[in-house]
Design an enzyme around this catalytic site. Structure first.
Site, PDB file in Angstrom:
ATOM      1  N   SER A 121       0.829  -1.206   0.000  1.00  0.00           N
ATOM      2  CA  SER A 121       0.000   0.000   0.000  1.00  0.00           C
ATOM      3  C   SER A 121       0.858   1.248   0.000  1.00  0.00           C
ATOM      4  O   SER A 121       0.346   2.371  -0.028  1.00  0.00           O
ATOM      5  CB  SER A 121      -0.900   0.022   1.240  1.00  0.00           C
ATOM      6  OG  SER A 121      -0.112   0.040   2.418  1.00  0.00           O
ATOM      7  N   HIS A 142      -4.195  -4.877  -3.931  1.00  0.00           N
ATOM      8  CA  HIS A 142      -4.196  -4.254  -2.608  1.00  0.00           C
ATOM      9  C   HIS A 142      -5.494  -4.562  -1.872  1.00  0.00           C
ATOM     10  O   HIS A 142      -6.555  -4.015  -2.188  1.00  0.00           O
ATOM     11  CB  HIS A 142      -4.008  -2.739  -2.741  1.00  0.00           C
ATOM     12  CG  HIS A 142      -3.956  -2.026  -1.439  1.00  0.00           C
ATOM     13  ND1 HIS A 142      -4.447  -0.757  -1.263  1.00  0.00           N
ATOM     14  CD2 HIS A 142      -3.478  -2.402  -0.216  1.00  0.00           C
ATOM     15  CE1 HIS A 142      -4.275  -0.377  -0.019  1.00  0.00           C
ATOM     16  NE2 HIS A 142      -3.689  -1.362   0.631  1.00  0.00           N
ATOM     17  N   GLU A 154      -7.973  -3.020  -4.707  1.00  0.00           N
ATOM     18  CA  GLU A 154      -7.437  -2.153  -5.748  1.00  0.00           C
ATOM     19  C   GLU A 154      -6.492  -2.984  -6.620  1.00  0.00           C
ATOM     20  O   GLU A 154      -5.517  -3.559  -6.115  1.00  0.00           O
ATOM     21  CB  GLU A 154      -6.693  -0.967  -5.127  1.00  0.00           C
ATOM     22  CG  GLU A 154      -7.629   0.015  -4.426  1.00  0.00           C
ATOM     23  CD  GLU A 154      -6.903   1.121  -3.684  1.00  0.00           C
ATOM     24  OE1 GLU A 154      -7.359   2.274  -3.749  1.00  0.00           O
ATOM     25  OE2 GLU A 154      -5.880   0.826  -3.035  1.00  0.00           O
ATOM     26  N   ASN A 192      -5.820   5.018   0.012  1.00  0.00           N
ATOM     27  CA  ASN A 192      -4.765   5.559   0.873  1.00  0.00           C
ATOM     28  C   ASN A 192      -4.359   6.969   0.467  1.00  0.00           C
ATOM     29  O   ASN A 192      -3.980   7.783   1.315  1.00  0.00           O
ATOM     30  CB  ASN A 192      -3.551   4.642   0.857  1.00  0.00           C
ATOM     31  CG  ASN A 192      -3.729   3.443   1.770  1.00  0.00           C
ATOM     32  OD1 ASN A 192      -4.643   3.421   2.597  1.00  0.00           O
ATOM     33  ND2 ASN A 192      -2.883   2.441   1.619  1.00  0.00           N
TER      34      ASN A 192
END
Length: 594
Positions: A121, A142, A154, A192
């Site tokens: 990440s 992810h 993701e 994120n």
């Protein structure tokens, strides 16, 4: 050419890796987990077994399915045992050199058409891919913790990732019961990239002692409906992980918002990494525990006695709109005689109907008895004259966000209200000190920011200026408790707590859309499914109103002069074009006419 994925390897069996093993095994795929020691393998095995048992206990999984899933999992300390895997996912700590060394090993172990994925990440997927001889088969996958629960995955392609492989991994994520979003390789990806800036901003707010950790977290949970506050989230994710992601984002963006707050390094040096170490922004019962325990920063329970506080027996409210009448409802339900002032007696009487309608709903649902209904309604007095407020103990102003109008209102109250009466403003963006300075009693003026709908939302931001008297602050704090509200305290600067954290995050989302990195639908999906937020940023912007959002963002930019707070051009263009959100039928999305 792609190959069927019947056997998957997972390298690194921490919280994320263990969750990935469980998800694949529950989906019918043979899975091999790799760790570095017998102790780590035992810990990982226990983690997976306990998670599966919890799913059974919660009736999310049949016991027979649990046993079948366990039968599909094997464990090893030897990476070479992954030779027969169709896909390998790396889920080790956020150390780029470690990840690259693992991928270099895997490149020589697995078949040439096997897929290699990283769950990183923080680091560039491209950097990881370039440690292999076949970077075209490397991509990011992810997952979000807890992996068995959160739906978002993701899928990150680099410039050299084979599109067919990205397509296959996207389909695989769907087969796992996840909701994939496809993005390119840039720091933070979607979720994120948006949430880490928000967390960093909150940490800076805490580090500067603008507000306590408890008040910051409570503000975002109660004011925005977030499942946890930003500081508790940092402890959950890991202070070191947050720092690593922010460092990578800052290297790419150069944005001040992504420069990790200095306290991160101090906490990492002290070993305060969050829940996993037993101490982070909060203290925990033991390493790995979610139970918060008191420490030297925990506020003392049982507030001081009412000694020294001002008596509050009667209340005045200026305004008769939705917010004002919600505040009136809060006070009368708590037993306070409340006089509310509108521009005319006719408007005041009409607004009483809003209160009556709300009480009618409570009565019909059995939340009020007829006796309580009658007594509560009798406490509300409509008026068109400020003179009717001459004997009240506190006045709460709830009119339009116009500084000149508010100043005029407080000057009128200053002339009418008795000495010692507290004058409070519900402003969400204007400087309270400017309002206070316009009166002859600035020490008696304070911000009391309710959230809409006031009768339901429990949060009140208490905003003290540099000249607010301590007994005024303490009295309003005690009053909030008596009317069933959770008070949070902050200083008099733009946005207070909630808006100062919320709107830069929303502005970031608009910028991401403007850059064509992801669609509004994918961004909303990522934030709801990956971060468990009640609404995606574009859903929320259209509800709040893009014009309101732009005005608040402009206030923040003017106050802090941070280039990152400058309103995104797309937001300004939408407002100029009349695309204000749901209220106009068009915003970031279009809405059907009622």
């Amino acid at each position: 050419m792609t190959r069927d994925i019947a056997k998957v390897g997972v390298v690194g069996l921490g919280t994320i890796g263990g969750g990935i093993v469980e998800v694949f095994a529950r989906s019918g795929i043979e899975t091999i987990g790799v760790e570095v020691s017998d102790e780590a393998l035992a810990r990982a095995k226990s983690f997976v077994e306990n998670s599966l048992q919890r799913a059974v206990d919660r009736e999310k999984l049949a016991d027979a399915d649990r046993l079948e899933a366990l039968g599909r999992i094997s464990y090893t300390k030897t990476v070479a045992d992954l030779a027969g895997c169709d896909m390998v996912i790396e889920a080790v700590p956020e150390d780029l050199d470690l990840k690259r060394s693992i991928f270099t090993q895997l490149d020589d172990i697995v078949a040439q058409d096997a897929i290699l994925a990283t769950s990183s990440s923080a680091h560039s997927i491209t950097d990881v891919a370039m440690s292999t001889k076949q970077p075209q088969r490397v991509l990011g996958m992810h997952f979000f913790a807890p992996v068995p629960v959160l739906k978002l995955v993701e899928v990150i392609s680099t410039v050299v990732t084979d599109p067919a492989i990205a397509d296959q991994v996207t389909e695989l994520a769907e087969q796992l019961g996840k909701q994939p979003v496809r993005v390119g390789d840039r720091a933070g990806f979607i979720a994120n990239a948006l949430i880490m800036g928000y967390v960093n901003h909150a940490v800076g707010m805490y580090e500067s002692k603008y507000a306590t950790r408890e008040d910051i977290d409570a503000a975002m949970m109660m004011g925005c409906g977030y499942p946890m506050g930003p500081l508790a989230l940092a402890d959950l994710v890991g202070v070191d992980t947050i720092f690593a992601v922010l460092e990578t984002m800052y290297e790419q963006s150069g944005e001040r918002l992504h420069a990790p707050a200095p306290i991160f390094k101090q906490m990492i040096s002290a070993g305060w990494l969050g829940r996993k170490s037993g101490r982070g922004f909060y203290s925990y019962e033991k390493p790995g525990s979610s139970k918060v325990v008191a420490d030297e920063l925990t506020p003392a329970k049982g507030a001081a006695a009412d000694a020294g506080l001002r008596d509050i027996g009667t209340v005045g409210v200026i305004g008769n709109g939705t917010m004002a009448m919600g505040i009136v409802e809060v006070f009368v339900k708590a037993g306070y005689p409340t006089t509310f002032v509108a521009r005319s007696q006719e408007k005041a009487e009409a607004s009483l109907g809003m209160l009556r309608k709300s009480l009618d709903r409570a009565l019909s649902k059995g939340k009020l008895t007829q006796e309580k209904y009658d007594a509560t309604l009798a406490l509300a007095t409509p008026s068109a004259s400020y003179d009717d407020l001459k004997d009240v103990d506190i006045v709460v102003e709830a009119i339009a966000e116009d500084l000149a109008v508010k100043i005029d209102t407080f000057q009128r109250l200053d002339k009418v209200c008795k000495p010692g009466c507290i004058l409070a403003s519900t402003t969400s963006s204007l400087p309270v000190v400017k309002i206070a300075a316009a009166t002859s009693r600035p020490a008696d003026v304070i911000g009391m920011h309710f959230f809409n709908p006031a009768a339901i939302m429990r949060l009140v931001e208490i905003v003290s200026t540099v000249i607010t008297a301590k007994d005024v602050r303490d009295t309003v704090d005690a009053l909030c408790a008596k009317i069933g509200k959770r008070a949070v305290h902050c200083g008099d600067r733009s946005g207070f707590i909630v808006n100062a954290l919320l709107f830069p995050y929303l502005n970031d989302a608009v910028s991401m859309l403007e850059e064509h990195y992801a669609t509004a639908d994918d961004i909303d999906l990522a934030m709801k499914q990956g971060c468990s937020l009640p609404m995606g940023p574009f859903e929320l912007l259209d509800v709040v109103g893009n014009d309101v959002s732009l005005a608040i963002q402009k206030e923040l930019f003017t106050e802090f002069r941070d280039p990152h707070f400058r309103p995104a051009p797309l937001l300004e263009h939408l407002v100029k074009g009349g695309y204000l959100g749901r209220k106009t039928g068009h915003g970031f999305r279009s809405y059907a006419k009622k």
